[in-house]
Design a protein around this motif. Structure first.
Motif: not given
Length: 121
Positions: A29-35
């Protein structure tokens, strides 16, 4: 993978590429904490993809995870996704996710407000 385009009022779809779930090793998902709607699918080659939205990216990952659990039962790595939204057994994943996400944001904002109003002694 499906290519989508619109001709006047008619929508057209064309299958561009097909993959087998058994060949999928990992979804990143590349970045879990960004939209972020971008993700990678790791087969024999890595495919960089963009979903319509971050919510659709999570829906796609949940669907692949369920299909894998139902039919293949293999170890499918799903990395850089927030587990809270990835698992259906979580309180935050239901049919009205938008309201629940908003409730969660309000809850955290309320906690921050309360902490900021507390006097420091």
């Amino acid at each position: 993978m499906v290519k989508h385009w619109r001709v006047d009022r008619e929508e057209k779809y064309e299958i561009v590429e097909k993959w087998f779930l058994k060949d999928l090793d990992m979804i990143d998902g590349k970045e879990a904490d960004t939209d972020n709607p971008y993700f990678d699918m790791h087969f024999h080659k890595v495919y960089n993809l963009e979903a319509y939205s971050c919510a659709s990216k999570y829906t796609f990952a949940r669907t692949l995870n369920k299909l894998n659990a139902m039919y293949l039962k293999k170890d499918l790595k799903i990395v850089n996704f927030d587990d809270t939204y990835l698992n259906d057994d979580s309180f935050w994943s239901s049919n009205n996710r938008d309201c629940l996400v908003l409730m969660r944001v309000c809850f955290y904002a309320f906690n921050l407000l309360c902490l900021s109003l507390c006097p420091l002694t």
